[in-house]
Design a protein around this motif. Structure first.
Motif, PDB file in Angstrom:
ATOM      1  N   LEU A 221      -6.952   1.604  -2.575  1.00  0.00           N
ATOM      2  CA  LEU A 221      -5.633   2.226  -2.502  1.00  0.00           C
ATOM      3  C   LEU A 221      -5.356   2.793  -1.109  1.00  0.00           C
ATOM      4  O   LEU A 221      -4.229   2.720  -0.613  1.00  0.00           O
ATOM      5  N   ASP A 222      -6.367   3.335  -0.479  1.00  0.00           N
ATOM      6  CA  ASP A 222      -6.185   3.863   0.876  1.00  0.00           C
ATOM      7  C   ASP A 222      -5.977   2.724   1.869  1.00  0.00           C
ATOM      8  O   ASP A 222      -5.206   2.852   2.826  1.00  0.00           O
ATOM      9  N   PHE A 223      -6.640   1.595   1.631  1.00  0.00           N
ATOM     10  CA  PHE A 223      -6.543   0.445   2.528  1.00  0.00           C
ATOM     11  C   PHE A 223      -5.129  -0.142   2.550  1.00  0.00           C
ATOM     12  O   PHE A 223      -4.733  -0.782   3.522  1.00  0.00           O
ATOM     13  N   LEU A 224      -4.353   0.087   1.487  1.00  0.00           N
ATOM     14  CA  LEU A 224      -2.995  -0.448   1.421  1.00  0.00           C
ATOM     15  C   LEU A 224      -2.061   0.199   2.437  1.00  0.00           C
ATOM     16  O   LEU A 224      -0.977  -0.314   2.707  1.00  0.00           O
ATOM     17  N   GLY A 225      -2.468   1.322   3.014  1.00  0.00           N
ATOM     18  CA  GLY A 225      -1.669   1.956   4.056  1.00  0.00           C
ATOM     19  C   GLY A 225      -0.293   2.350   3.554  1.00  0.00           C
ATOM     20  O   GLY A 225      -0.159   3.053   2.558  1.00  0.00           O
ATOM     21  N   ASP A 226       0.750   1.860   4.243  1.00  0.00           N
ATOM     22  CA  ASP A 226       2.109   2.206   3.841  1.00  0.00           C
ATOM     23  C   ASP A 226       2.729   1.163   2.913  1.00  0.00           C
ATOM     24  O   ASP A 226       3.935   1.191   2.659  1.00  0.00           O
ATOM     25  N   ALA A 227       1.909   0.231   2.413  1.00  0.00           N
ATOM     26  CA  ALA A 227       2.401  -0.758   1.447  1.00  0.00           C
ATOM     27  C   ALA A 227       2.200  -0.242   0.022  1.00  0.00           C
ATOM     28  O   ALA A 227       1.241   0.462  -0.265  1.00  0.00           O
ATOM     29  N   PHE A 228       3.099  -0.570  -0.848  1.00  0.00           N
ATOM     30  CA  PHE A 228       3.020  -0.202  -2.265  1.00  0.00           C
ATOM     31  C   PHE A 228       2.860   1.320  -2.437  1.00  0.00           C
ATOM     32  O   PHE A 228       2.077   1.782  -3.274  1.00  0.00           O
ATOM     33  N   THR A 229       3.588   2.076  -1.636  1.00  0.00           N
ATOM     34  CA  THR A 229       3.461   3.540  -1.674  1.00  0.00           C
ATOM     35  C   THR A 229       3.817   4.099  -3.048  1.00  0.00           C
ATOM     36  O   THR A 229       3.143   5.009  -3.556  1.00  0.00           O
ATOM     37  N   SER A 230       4.857   3.572  -3.654  1.00  0.00           N
ATOM     38  CA  SER A 230       5.299   4.069  -4.971  1.00  0.00           C
ATOM     39  C   SER A 230       4.218   3.849  -6.024  1.00  0.00           C
ATOM     40  O   SER A 230       3.928   4.733  -6.840  1.00  0.00           O
ATOM     41  N   LEU A 231       3.601   2.668  -5.992  1.00  0.00           N
ATOM     42  CA  LEU A 231       2.540   2.372  -6.953  1.00  0.00           C
ATOM     43  C   LEU A 231       1.359   3.323  -6.755  1.00  0.00           C
ATOM     44  O   LEU A 231       0.806   3.854  -7.732  1.00  0.00           O
ATOM     45  N   ARG A 232       0.974   3.540  -5.511  1.00  0.00           N
ATOM     46  CA  ARG A 232      -0.156   4.433  -5.237  1.00  0.00           C
ATOM     47  C   ARG A 232       0.160   5.860  -5.675  1.00  0.00           C
ATOM     48  O   ARG A 232      -0.698   6.563  -6.203  1.00  0.00           O
ATOM     49  N   TYR A 233       1.385   6.284  -5.445  1.00  0.00           N
ATOM     50  CA  TYR A 233       1.790   7.636  -5.857  1.00  0.00           C
ATOM     51  C   TYR A 233       1.655   7.792  -7.368  1.00  0.00           C
ATOM     52  O   TYR A 233       1.140   8.814  -7.855  1.00  0.00           O
ATOM     53  N   VAL A 234       2.083   6.766  -8.108  1.00  0.00           N
ATOM     54  CA  VAL A 234       1.979   6.824  -9.576  1.00  0.00           C
ATOM     55  C   VAL A 234       0.524   6.883 -10.012  1.00  0.00           C
ATOM     56  O   VAL A 234       0.143   7.678 -10.883  1.00  0.00           O
TER      57      VAL A 234
END
Length: 300
Positions: A30-43
Motif C-alpha cells: 500500500l505504501d509502494f502505491l504512492g499517490d496512486a489509488f489514494t482513495s482505496l488506501r484511505y478506505v
C-alpha cells in the motif's frame, strides 16, 4: 522467572511469526502505491483502524468485567485478551498508524520512497506499467461495449459496413451478394420505397438465399414494386418488362419471390392486357403461354 518468560515467548512468538509477514507485505504494498489509488488506501487503513479500536475496546471491557467478578485475582486470558488477539490488535494499530503516515507522504511517493530516493524510480516505472495496463483495459472495454451495442443495433452495423439504411443501400447489398448485410436490413425492418432492390434481384442479381432473407414487412409499400408516383412512364415500363420476363414456369423461385413481395396490382393488369391483345396481333405463342401462366399463377 525463567518459566514465565518462556511461557510468554511461547504464547506470543507463534502469533507474531504468523501475522508479521502478511502485515508487512500489506503495508509495504500500500505504501509502494504512492499517490496512486489514494482513495482505496484511505478506505483500507480506515477499516484497519476501526477494527483496532473495536478490538481494544472489547479487550478492556472484558478485562474490567473479569476483575469486577473476581476481585483483583489474576484471571486466565479470555477471548479478547489472548496472546494471538493481542498481537493482532497491536499489528492493526501499528498498520493504522503507518497508514496515516504513508498517506501524508503520498505526494512524495510514500514513506519508503521518500526515505530511499532510488526506490522512487523503480516505483514510478512499475506504477507506470500498471496504470498503462489499466488505461489499455479501459480502452478495450469501451471498444467491446461499443461493438456489443452495434451488434444489438443492425442500423449501426450497416453504417459501419458502409451501407446507407435506404432502399438504395439494400440494392447495393443485393448487387454485392452480401447476405449478412441483407439480413441486417431485414433485422432493421427497412421499409423499401423504390423498385430497385426487387427488380434487379429478379432480373440481374438473382440469389435464392438473399431472396429468402427479404421479408414481406419490408415490402408493404406498393412503390417497392412499382413506383407510380415518383417515376416516369419509361421507368414503369422498364420494371413491368423485368417482372413479366422473369415470371416463368421454369423459374418458380423467382415467381414465388415476386408474388410474396410485390404488393402492386399493376403487373397483373399489364399481363391481362397482353394476354387479351397478343392473339390478335399474332405475337410469339411461347411468350403468350408464358404470360398466361404468369397471370394464372398471380391470380391464385
Amino acid at each position: 522467572m525463567f518459566t514465565k518468560t518462556s511461557t510468554f515467548l511461547r504464547d506470543h512468538l507463534t502469533p507474531i511469526n504468523t501475522l508479521v509477514l502478511p502485515f508487512t507485505v500489506l503495508n509495504g504494498f500500500l505504501d509502494f502505491l504512492g499517490d496512486a489509488f489514494t482513495s482505496l488506501r484511505y478506505v483500507v487503513f480506515t477499516v484497519i483502524g476501526m477494527i483496532f479500536i473495536v478490538m481494544t475496546t472489547l479487550a478492556i471491557k472484558e478485562k474490567r468485567q473479569a476483575a469486577q467478578a473476581n476481585g483483583l485475582a489474576e484471571q486466565a486470558p479470555a477471548r479478547w485478551n489472548r496472546p494471538f488477539t493481542r498481537v493482532l490488535a497491536a499489528l492493526l494499530g501499528a498498520s493504522a498508524l503507518f497508514g496515516g503516515i504513508s498517506l501524508a507522504y503520498a505526494s512524495k511517493g510514500g514513506v519508503a520512497a521518500n526515505a530511499y530516493p532510488p526506490l522512487k524510480d523503480v516505483q514510478q516505472a512499475m506504477l507506470g506499467v500498471l496504470l498503462d495496463v489499466k488505461a489499455d483495459t479501459t480502452v478495450i472495454k469501451d471498444g467491446v461495449e461499443k461493438i456489443s451495442r452495434q451488434m444489438e443495433n443492425p442500423r449501426a452495423q450497416l453504417k459501419s459496413r458502409g451501407y446507407e439504411v435506404t432502399s438504395h443501400g439494400l440494392f447495393e447489398a443485393i448487387k454485392q451478394r452480401d447476405e449478412e448485410a441483407v439480413a441486417l436490413f431485414s433485422a432493421a425492418r427497412l421499409r423499401v420505397d423504390q423498385p430497385e432492390p426487387l427488380g434487379f434481384l429478379l432480373d440481374s442479381y438473382w440469389d435464392a438465399k438473399i431472396a429468402a432473407l427479404l421479408t414481406e414487412e419490408m415490402f408493404t409499400d406498393e412503390s417497392a414494386c412499382i413506383n407510380k408516383q415518383g417515376a416516369g412512364s419509361q421507368e414503369i415500363t422498364m420494371y413491368l418488362g423485368m417482372y413479366m420476363h422473369n415470371l416463368r414456369p421454369d423459374q418458380p423461385e423467382k415467381a414465388e419471390t415476386f408474388k410474396r413481395l410485390c404488393k402492386s396490382a399493376l403487373v397483373r393488369e399489364s399481363l391481362e392486357r397482353r394476354v387479351q391483345t397478343m392473339p390478335e396481333t399474332g405475337e410469339n405463342p411461347e411468350l403468350l403461354a408464358q404470360y398466361r401462366w404468369a397471370l394464372n399463377y398471380l391470380s391464385k
